[in-house]
Design a protein around this motif. Structure first.
Motif, short mmCIF file in Angstrom:
data_model
loop_
_atom_site.label_atom_id
_atom_site.label_comp_id
_atom_site.label_asym_id
_atom_site.label_seq_id
_atom_site.Cartn_x
_atom_site.Cartn_y
_atom_site.Cartn_z
N TRP A 156 -21.47 -17.75 82.39
CA TRP A 156 -20.41 -17.04 81.66
C TRP A 156 -19.93 -15.78 82.35
N VAL A 198 -22.90 -12.47 73.36
CA VAL A 198 -23.57 -13.62 73.96
C VAL A 198 -25.08 -13.41 73.96
N SER A 199 -25.53 -12.22 74.36
CA SER A 199 -26.98 -11.99 74.46
C SER A 199 -27.67 -11.98 73.11
N ALA A 204 -16.71 -14.94 72.39
CA ALA A 204 -17.10 -13.56 72.68
C ALA A 204 -16.15 -12.92 73.68
N SER A 205 -15.70 -13.68 74.66
CA SER A 205 -14.75 -13.17 75.63
C SER A 205 -13.44 -12.80 74.96
N THR A 252 -16.64 -22.50 81.90
CA THR A 252 -18.00 -22.59 81.37
C THR A 252 -18.39 -23.99 80.91
N GLY A 264 -20.54 -17.78 71.13
CA GLY A 264 -20.57 -18.38 72.44
C GLY A 264 -19.69 -17.58 73.40
N ALA A 265 -19.77 -17.90 74.67
CA ALA A 265 -19.08 -17.12 75.70
C ALA A 265 -17.56 -17.11 75.52
#
Length: 132
Positions: free
Chosen positions: A101, A31-32, A41-42, A94, A37-38
């Motif tokens: 997030w 994410v960073s 990435a999750s 989200t 996107g969250a």
């Protein structure tokens, strides 16, 4: 028996904290760096954490006597379901509820923990003797 089940749940949660740490590190990195996107990435992080969780739960939490060829496919079916649930919950938190997030991931983690423990305990790592 209740005390033993509680102790095993605590062990599962502690092992899960290791896998969760892996998940959160992957999530934060992706994410960073705006790689994903969250939600995506999750899910990628959850897959990485699932590998760690399988190895530690097999050995320490459940002390499984099942062969990996039996336990691993079961565990990863549960992991796939939990990743799908993670995707749904992260999307709701989200996008629909507009939660940040990290807060969304914390709530999602808590929701998924109880479900995966129950299924893994009853099926994925159930003793081979009980399958006969």
């Amino acid at each position: 028996m209740r005390g033993r089940q509680f102790a095993r749940f605590v062990a599962y949660a502690c092992v899960g904290a290791t896998g969760t740490a892996v998940q959160y590190v992957v999530l934060a990195m992706l994410v960073s760096t705006a790689t994903l996107g969250a939600v995506a990435a999750s899910c990628v992080g959850a897959a990485a954490g699932a590998i760690v969780n399988y190895l530690l739960n097999y050995r320490f939490t459940f002390r499984s006597d099942n062969a990996h060829r039996v336990a691993a496919p079961r565990f990863f079916v549960v992991a796939a379901v939990s990743i799908a649930l993670t995707s749904v919950l992260m999307t709701v938190f989200t996008h629909t509820l507009r939660m940040p997030w990290l807060a969304a991931q914390c709530v999602t983690t808590a929701c998924v923990l109880a479900l995966t423990y129950t299924i893994n305990s009853a099926w994925a790592f159930r003793s081979a003797e009980r399958d006969v």
